[in-house]
Structures are given as structure tokens and as C-alpha cells.
Enzyme design. Structure first.
Site, short mmCIF file in Angstrom:
data_model
loop_
_atom_site.label_atom_id
_atom_site.label_comp_id
_atom_site.label_asym_id
_atom_site.label_seq_id
_atom_site.Cartn_x
_atom_site.Cartn_y
_atom_site.Cartn_z
N HIS A 190 -68.03 -48.56 3.88
CA HIS A 190 -67.80 -47.83 4.32
C HIS A 190 -67.70 -46.90 4.71
CE1 HIS A 190 -69.23 -49.19 -0.44
NE2 HIS A 190 -68.19 -48.10 -0.39
N ARG A 297 -67.04 -40.72 -5.33
CA ARG A 297 -68.52 -41.78 -5.21
C ARG A 297 -69.97 -40.91 -5.28
NH1 ARG A 297 -64.27 -44.00 -1.38
NH2 ARG A 297 -63.81 -46.05 -2.24
N ARG A 333 -67.71 -41.35 -10.78
CA ARG A 333 -68.05 -43.19 -11.38
C ARG A 333 -69.61 -42.81 -11.22
NH1 ARG A 333 -67.29 -47.08 -6.61
NH2 ARG A 333 -68.40 -46.29 -5.23
N GLU A 431 -63.60 -54.66 -10.21
CA GLU A 431 -64.05 -54.37 -9.47
C GLU A 431 -64.77 -56.21 -9.60
OE1 GLU A 431 -66.15 -51.53 -7.16
OE2 GLU A 431 -66.82 -51.11 -9.31
N ASN A 454 -61.51 -53.00 -3.35
CA ASN A 454 -62.21 -53.82 -2.54
C ASN A 454 -63.06 -54.01 -2.70
OD1 ASN A 454 -60.94 -51.18 -1.42
ND2 ASN A 454 -62.66 -49.41 -1.50
N ASP A 455 -63.76 -54.22 -3.60
CA ASP A 455 -65.13 -55.30 -4.30
C ASP A 455 -64.21 -56.51 -4.67
OD1 ASP A 455 -67.11 -54.86 -3.49
OD2 ASP A 455 -67.46 -53.07 -4.20
N ARG A 465 -66.56 -57.93 2.91
CA ARG A 465 -65.24 -56.74 3.15
C ARG A 465 -65.77 -56.81 3.90
NH1 ARG A 465 -66.33 -52.52 -1.51
NH2 ARG A 465 -66.03 -50.84 0.04
N CYS A 502 -58.53 -47.60 -7.40
CA CYS A 502 -58.86 -46.88 -6.37
C CYS A 502 -59.44 -47.99 -5.53
CB CYS A 502 -60.16 -45.99 -7.40
SG CYS A 502 -61.59 -46.64 -8.00
C1 PEP Z 1 -63.34 -50.97 -4.72
O1 PEP Z 1 -64.43 -51.42 -4.94
O2 PEP Z 1 -62.45 -50.79 -4.56
C2 PEP Z 1 -64.27 -48.84 -5.04
C3 PEP Z 1 -63.63 -48.61 -5.13
O3 PEP Z 1 -65.65 -48.66 -5.08
P1 PEP Z 1 -66.22 -48.89 -3.14
O4 PEP Z 1 -65.21 -48.67 -2.08
O5 PEP Z 1 -67.51 -47.49 -3.27
O6 PEP Z 1 -66.93 -49.72 -3.99
MG MG Z 2 -66.27 -50.98 -5.36
#
Ligand code: PEP
Ligand code: MG
Length: 573
Positions: A190, A297, A333, A431, A454-455, A465, A502
Site C-alpha cells: 500500500h 479504498r 469498497r 481477490e 494485488n491480493d 505481496r 482494480c
Molecule cells: C487488490 O487486492 O487488488 C486491491 C485492489 O485491493 P488492495 O490493494 O487495497 O488490497
Molecule cells: Mg486487496
């Protein structure tokens, strides 16, 4: 000159002097002192210097970040003026003949313990964090060990840190923080995502030793390649100034795409939306020509506060966002708290695997009052624009149905009170691999799905990650990941459900051609990636990209092969 490598995490070139943001060594011994008056004078002096420092930080924070952010430093100054606390420390020095460091730590620890034991008083618990912070500052002056405090930065610097939390990054003032180098973290941590939003060039997962960079060393951060150059030669400086100029020039050229529609060369229109975390990020999304907000977010609202934000405070933010987006779609979200986004005031017990633990929708369903407050704020805001809601980290259809029931219950109650509500679409973030594998089932019950790569990637590859040592396994282009993404998009389309993305992959220039070929309907990304992505899509023929996408999922067995196919597909004949 020394050259290091890391992971390119936020585009751009920065050239400035190093500012090491490291934990200082504040260890000391208990000592017996003879002259307690002199010891108290030493303590008074350290307190006075700390207060002056805090006043400077308070003024600067007020000017750069606002009144709310500056309040915390006002509270710190108040602690250092508390006669009761100071009396206890001084009495201890006088009566037990101990050094000031020991007395300070001893007394403040007892306060912290008392506050922490008041399990039901969040306000007092927050005060214990304040006392800890203030005492650290005074101790650093007693010991003559400088604190590396981002709030004290008053000139242009490159931050050098082992690890950065999102709240550390939020404190950076882009006028002063020109670049970031950190040991930990991947492209999708993040802090890395925030540095992109703040347009601060960053390299994470640094592969050298941070000890090789001293405070004040001139440093070049190349956020395009992941190179970090310490003490560059005059020739290198010149070369990087030129690269910086070209980068800025390219950005200016991309301005032509700001108000253009997103259209592939054969006339397809995927939507390009922005990911934002705060109201402050919204302007950059609009300025970069976002066609919507694909991910708000909302947890940043909770992190920006020292207590749970009220329904009214949330409503005002959500309403402002949809109003400013003037009818363009905005997907909120619900709070994804947990993982690397801890809320100190919730006092959630420490977990061995926070990314697999009590977070996001799991926490919302377990704390329905907090969840309901957020849903009410969102439902009320829906009357002012185009608003959708999605739930993070959904693993089962049951979880979605449970969340939807709570949402409908709150909506019914608001409607019964004649409160205007809009037409809200409900979706999920994909995710968790279980949700991706069951996408056909979800497609029957949701209005849309948004793939959170991302997750999703970290769970498919079993690779944290943010962990530099296994970052080689965090592979967005791995055919296993691509097959799963394609199966989600296909399941959505078979059911007439739109498929969005996203995760950071949506703004990845090498992934976009494949995703266009898979027919992704919306690409939601950091605002700074929008224009170059729109320029790229204009060059793509979606029919050729279908062939590319099929090749990557059926013929490739490695990320390298996938990238080779992408490269071939983009080559002009
Ligand atoms: C993701 O997991 O791709 C996502 C957009 O959420 P975050 O990066 O906030 O976990
Ligand atoms: Mg996520």
C-alpha cells in the site's frame, strides 16, 4: 558512485539528498546520580527543546496538511506541560537518585500501562500512544540521538527507509519528499500504491544495504527502472537530468488524451477509471481524465482518524466524491481493514498471518454496527450521484449474501424514513482464489465483479505481496494467474455481468494488451497511469489481442513466455 537495484514502484526520476528514516537506538542504563538538581536541569532542557521542535512541526503540519493533522502535535505539547507527570519524574530523580532517562521511562511506562488497561476507553488508549511518542522525543534529546522524523523535513529529500507503513507515507509532503527507497515492500504494497498516487518516484525491495546510504548523500531514484544511484558522478547527474526532462515531456504530450474517449484501434471502448483512497486523491483522478472511480479504498478514512469515523463524516466524503464525479460511476469498497492496514484504536489482537486473517468483509460481518454505519452513509450518499458498493475479500457466496442482507436491511430502514436513495449496484472484489474459481456462481448474484489482482496474485502464488525475498514469485504474468483471470472474465460475460479490474495489474502496460484481449470492461488504476494506458489502448486492435490472450493462457508455461508473446504482439510489422 554506487549503483543499486530494486523494484520500480512509482514512475519518475528524483534527484535529492538522502534522509534516513530509521529507528534510532534509544537504549540506556539505569545510573545512580549525585547531583539531582543538575539532572533535573538536563531533563528540563530536553523537554524545552522537544517542545520547540513540536511547535515547529505543528506549524508546518498546519500549513501543509491541515488543522486536523496538526492537532496531534498540540496534544503532544500539552503532555509535556502536564504538571502532574513532570512532578512525578522529577520526584523520582530527587528521591531515588536515578538518571533522567530512567525516571522518564519509568513514569511514562506506568502511565501507558494504566491507559492501556482501560479496555473500553478508546480516547485514553490513544493518549497512551501519544505519551509513548512524546517520551521517545524527550529521550532522544537526553541521549543526544537524533530522531528521524518525517514531519521535520523542510528541504527536498529522498527518503531511505527499511519499511514504510501507509501512515508513514501519508505524512510525506510531496514538495519536500522527492523520492523513496525502501528495503521492504513490492509494487502492490500500500505504501507503493500511495507513492504512485502522490506522484513520488519510488524504488522498493532495495537489493543493497541501506547502511551504504548516509544522511545527506546525493541520491538518484529511477522509478522507471528500479535503479538507485548513490553519490552519482557529474556525467550521471547530467544523464538523469536529461531523462527527467524527457519523462516530463512525455507526460505533457500525454495531456492530449485527458479528455479523449478510451478507444481501441478497432473501436472498442473499455472504461478507464481511477483508484483513490482519500478526497485529496480525487482531483488527480479528474485531472487525469478518469471516466469513473473503480475503487475508493474507504479504509483510509478510518486510518486518517483516531476513532471510528461517524456516519455523518463518512456521508460527507462519499457525497462529495459522487457529486464531483458528476454522474460518472463511483465504486466504493467497504472498509478493508487488517492485513497491512491496521487500526490501532480497534486493538485487534496480533495475528501470525494478518493477510490470511481477520480483515475486510470478515471483520465487517463480525462487527455489524461498524459495517451498518458505513452502509448507511453510502446509501444516503447514493442520492447524489452514480454510486456502487463492493465488498472486499469475499471468499464464499454465503458471505456475499450475508453482506447484501445487511445492506438491504439498512436501505429499507432509510427508505421507510423517506430518506432519498439512488439505484445502487452491489458487487464483490475477486481477490480470494475460491471466489475466482466460483465466479460463475457469483455472476448469478452480483451486479459486477472487480478483480483485485494485488491480493489475488499473492494468494494464487502463495507469495506475500510485500516480501522482498520472494518477490520473484509475485508474478502477474504467470499463466496460472492469467488463466484464472480469464476464467473470471468469461464467467462474468457468460452471465451478462460486467468484469472490472482494480488491482495494479489493470494499469500495467504489459498486461493491458492481454486484458483487452480477454474483454475486460473496466480498467481501474492509479490516476498517474491513466493517460499512458489510454494512449496504449488506442494503438491496440482488440481482435489481435484476443489471439494474444488465448496464446498466453494456452501455450505459455512461464511469465517470460507470456512477455515474449506480448512483445511480439506489440511489434509493428
Ligand atoms: C487488490 O487486492 O487488488 C486491491 C485492489 O485491493 P488492495 O490493494 O487495497 O488490497
Ligand atoms: Mg486487496
Amino acid at each position: 558512485m554506487t549503483k543499486f537495484k530494486g523494484i520500480a514502484a512509482s514512475d519518475g526520476i528524483a534527484i535529492a539528498s538522502a534522509f534516513r528514516l530509521t529507528e534510532p537506538d534509544l537504549s540506556f542504563n539505569k545510573e545512580t546520580i549525585k547531583d539531582s538538581d543538575a539532572e533535573i536541569a538536563r531533563l528540563n532542557q530536553a523537554i524545552e527543546v522537544s517542545k520547540q521542535e513540536l511547535r515547529t512541526i505543528q506549524q508546518r503540519t498546519l500549513k501543509d496538511l491541515g488543522r486536523h493533522e496538526a492537532e496531534v502535535f498540540k496534544a503532544h505539547i500539552a503532555i509535556l506541560s502536564d504538571p502532574e507527570l513532570l512532578k512525578r519524574i522529577k520526584t523520582m530523580i530527587e528521591t531515588r537518585h536515578v538518571n533522567a532517562e530512567y525516571a522518564l521511562k519509568n513514569v511514562s511506562d506506568s502511565y501507558i500501562q494504566i491507559f492501556n488497561s482501560m479496555t473500553d476507553n478508546d480516547y485514553l488508549k490513544q493518549r497512551s500512544t501519544d505519551i509513548k511518542d512524546v517520551m521517545k522525543r524527550v529521550l532522544s534529546h537526553l541521549l543526544g540521538v537524533p530522531l528521524s522524523d518525517p514531519a521535520l523535513i523542510d528541504h527536498q529529500v529522498i527518503i531511505i527507509a527499511h519499511d514504510l507503513t501507509p501512515s508513514d507515507t501519508a505524512q510525506f509532503v510531496p514538495n519536500y519528499v522527492k523520492g523513496i527507497v525502501s528495503d521492504m515492500g513490492g509494487r502492490t504494497s500500500h505504501s507503493a500504491i500511495m507513492s504512485r498516487t502522490m506522484e513520488i518516484p519510488a524504488v522498493v525491495g532495495f537489493q543493497g544495504s541501506l547502511a551504504d546510504i548516509k544522511d545527506g548523500d546525493p541520491v538518484i531514484v529511477d522509478g522507471l527502472t528500479g535503479n538507485v544511484i548513490v553519490k552519482p558522478t557529474a556525467d550521471e547527474r547530467q544523464a538523469y537530468h536529461e531523462k527527467q526532462r524527457q519523462y516530463q515531456q512525455r507526460n505533457e504530450q500525454l495531456g492530449a488524451f485527458r479528455n479523449a474517449a478510451t478507444t481501441s484501434s478497432d473501436g472498442k471502448h473499455p472504461i478507464i477509471a481511477a483508484n483513490i483512497g482519500t478526497l485529496d486523491d480525487l482531483q488527480a483522478a479528474i485531472d487525469n481524465g478518469a471516466e469513473g472511480i473503480g475503487l475508493f479504498r474507504t479504509e483510509f478514512l478510518y486510518m486518517d482518524s483516531d476513532k471510528l469515523p461517524s456516519e455523518e463524516a463518512q456521508f460527507n466524503v462519499y457525497k462529495t466524491v459522487v457529486q464531483k464525479m458528476a454522474g460518472k460511476p463511483v465504486i466504493f469498497r467497504t472498509a478493508d481493514i487488517g492485513g497491512d492496514k491496521d487500526l490501532p484504536y480497534l486493538h485487534t489482537p496480533h495475528e501470525a498471518n494478518p493477510f490470511l486473517g481477520y480483515r475486510a468483509i470478515r471483520m465487517s460481518l463480525d462487527q455489524p454496527d461498524v459495517f451498518r454505519t458505513q452502509l448507511r452513509a453510502l446509501i444516503r450518499a447514493s442520492a447524489f450521484g452514480n454510486l456502487s458498493i463492493m465488498f472486499p475479500m469475499i471468499a464464499t457466496v454465503t458471505e456475499f449474501k450475508h453482506a447484501k442482507r445487511i445492506f438491504e436491511d439498512e436501505r429499507t430502514k432509510l427508505v421507510a424514513k423517506d430518506i432519498p436513495v439512488g439505484n445502487i449496484k452491489l458487487g464483490i472484489m475477486v481477490e480470494v482464489p475460491a471466489a475466482a474459481l466460483l465466479a460463475d456462481q457469483f455472476a448469478n448474484v452480483v451486479d459486477f465483479m472487480s478483480i483485485g489482482t494485488n491480493d489475488l496474485i499473492q494468494y494464487v502464488m502463495a507469495a506475500d505481496r510485500g516480501n522482498r525475498r520472494i518477490s520473484y514469485l509475485y508474478q502477474p504474468y504467470n499463466p496460472a494467474v492469467l488463466r484464472l483471470i480469464k476464467s473470471v472474465i468469461d464467467a462474468c460475460h457468460d452471465n451478462g455481468t460486467p468484469a472490472y479490474m482494480c488491482g495494479e495489474m489493470a494499469g500495467d502496460q504489459k498486461a493491458i494488451p492481454i486484458l483487452v484481449g480477454m474483454g475486460l470492461n473496466e480498467f481501474s488504476m492509479s490516476a498517474t497511469s491513466i493517460l499512458k494506458s489510454r494512449a496504449l489502448i488506442k494503438e491496440l486492435d482488440s481482435r489481435e489481442m484476443v489471439t494474444l490472450a488465448n496464446k498466453t493462457v494456452s501455450l505459455a508455461s512461464t511469465s517470460q513466455q507470456v512477455l515474449k508473446y506480448v512483445h511480439q504482439a506489440l511489434e509493428k510489422p
